[in-house]
Write an enzyme that holds these catalytic residues in place. Structure first.
Site, PDB file in Angstrom:
ATOM      1  N   LYS A   1       0.830  -1.208   0.000  1.00  0.00           N
ATOM      2  CA  LYS A   1       0.000   0.000   0.000  1.00  0.00           C
ATOM      3  C   LYS A   1       0.863   1.255   0.000  1.00  0.00           C
ATOM      4  O   LYS A   1       0.538   2.248  -0.676  1.00  0.00           O
ATOM      5  CB  LYS A   1      -0.945  -0.034   1.203  1.00  0.00           C
ATOM      6  CG  LYS A   1      -2.022  -1.115   1.073  1.00  0.00           C
ATOM      7  CD  LYS A   1      -2.636  -1.489   2.407  1.00  0.00           C
ATOM      8  CE  LYS A   1      -3.538  -2.717   2.246  1.00  0.00           C
ATOM      9  NZ  LYS A   1      -3.947  -3.322   3.521  1.00  0.00           N
TER      10      LYS A   1
ATOM     11  N   GLN B   1      -4.581  -2.369   9.747  1.00  0.00           N
ATOM     12  CA  GLN B   1      -4.310  -3.631   9.064  1.00  0.00           C
ATOM     13  C   GLN B   1      -4.851  -4.800   9.875  1.00  0.00           C
ATOM     14  O   GLN B   1      -4.595  -4.917  11.070  1.00  0.00           O
ATOM     15  CB  GLN B   1      -2.807  -3.801   8.836  1.00  0.00           C
ATOM     16  CG  GLN B   1      -2.446  -5.045   8.057  1.00  0.00           C
ATOM     17  CD  GLN B   1      -2.995  -5.043   6.632  1.00  0.00           C
ATOM     18  OE1 GLN B   1      -2.904  -4.045   5.923  1.00  0.00           O
ATOM     19  NE2 GLN B   1      -3.567  -6.158   6.227  1.00  0.00           N
TER      20      GLN B   1
ATOM     21  N   ASP C   1     -11.722   1.208   4.124  1.00  0.00           N
ATOM     22  CA  ASP C   1     -12.184  -0.173   3.971  1.00  0.00           C
ATOM     23  C   ASP C   1     -13.688  -0.241   3.742  1.00  0.00           C
ATOM     24  O   ASP C   1     -14.204  -1.274   3.315  1.00  0.00           O
ATOM     25  CB  ASP C   1     -11.834  -1.005   5.213  1.00  0.00           C
ATOM     26  CG  ASP C   1     -10.387  -1.464   5.222  1.00  0.00           C
ATOM     27  OD1 ASP C   1      -9.896  -1.857   4.137  1.00  0.00           O
ATOM     28  OD2 ASP C   1      -9.751  -1.439   6.275  1.00  0.00           O
TER      29      ASP C   1
END
Length: 299
Positions: free
Chosen positions: A67, A111, A134
């Site tokens: 990322k 994460q 997300d």
């Protein structure tokens, strides 16, 4: 628009499914994101995607690295906090609060997974919903349920984009999702049932708690495997000529174990590859959510 069977006839021969790779889909999304990021920087705004990692899991650290490299390629800032495996819930919440209140941070993710003594869902609920890249905050799931704009769950949104990119008709077709998880099966069902040219399907959600689940999958025009059970979908569970999307995976160490048996390619009309199918589109959607959050914040 052609029907599913018509669209596949020109791409397949008996026993040879058309492959639906995710990389070209992700590339198209990244191009869109890069253009938006350039426009924002022209106004003095650098989009950012912040990340929090707890502990020293090698796979999770690798995902963070992916990322961060993608952020650099797109011209994003990528602030990061790495907490030790001994971090408390309060430590995690403080790190989230720091990013929540920073106006230079537009997107934020913790994460997953976190160490077992921590409550990931509780942490998720403390994230500013407008920075939730997300798309999994309860408020954003509610927005999805009622059709309001907001960050979309990345894997479901990536699947819709993958089908659209490869010109797989969805509207009016029968979609069966094997798996009812909060991150994939349930939000995907809501997304593909919405009235949109790339959705508007008849959607059935079935799961391994249904003894005769294969009765449903065998009638699907589009079958999405999202159970997280390696090899659960075999050729006899697939309608000949159907589109098969492998979205559920588990790992044995670094080895990827997909839900879809590779032999399904002998029956399907189109199928995602074992590696490089849905995964690349999920990462791309993270950055789409982030750049859109930056655009909203700058209005």
């Amino acid at each position: 628009m052609t029907t599913t069977s018509e669209s596949l006839e020109t791409h397949t021969t008996p026993g040879e499914a058309r492959l639906l790779p995710g990389a070209p889909v992700a590339d198209a999304i990244f191009a869109e994101v890069a253009a938006a990021a350039t426009r924002l920087r022209g106004r003095g705004i650098t989009p950012s995607l912040a990340t929090i990692l707890v502990g020293d899991d090698d796979a999770s650290a690798g995902y963070i690295g992916i990322k961060q490299r993608q952020a650099a390629a797109l011209g994003f800032d990528s602030p990061h906090v790495h907490l030790p495996a001994t971090a408390t819930q309060a430590d995690l919440h403080r790190a989230i609060a720091t990013f929540n209140t920073d106006p230079a941070v537009h997107g934020l993710l913790v994460q997953y997974p976190v160490p077992g003594h921590l409550d990931y869902d509780a942490a998720l609920q403390t994230i500013d919903p407008d920075k939730d890249v997300d798309g999994m905050h309860p408020l954003n799931m509610g927005r999805l349920a009622v059709g309001l704009p907001g960050p979309l769950p990345c894997t479901p949104a990536g699947i819709e984009a993958l089908l659209a990119h490869h010109e797989i008709p969805v509207a009016g077709r029968e979609v069966v999702i094997l798996g009812r998880g909060a991150t994939l099966g349930r939000p995907l069902a809501m997304l593909l049932a919405q009235k949109r040219p790339t959705a508007n399907a008849a959607v059935t959600v079935v799961h391994t708690g249904v003894p005769d689940w294969a009765r449903y999958t065998r009638r699907a025009d589009i079958l999405v495997a999202a159970a997280g059970v390696p090899g659960i979908v075999k050729p006899e569970h697939v309608k000949p000529g159907a589109v098969v999307i492998g979205a559920g995976v588990r790992y044995a160490g670094r080895r990827l174990l997909p839900d879809v048996d590779e032999a399904c390619a002998e029956v399907a009309g189109a199928i995602t590859p074992r590696v490089g199918g849905v995964g690349p589109t999920t990462v791309a959607m993270l950055f789409r959510n982030a750049v859109r959050a930056a655009e909203r914040a700058s209005q």
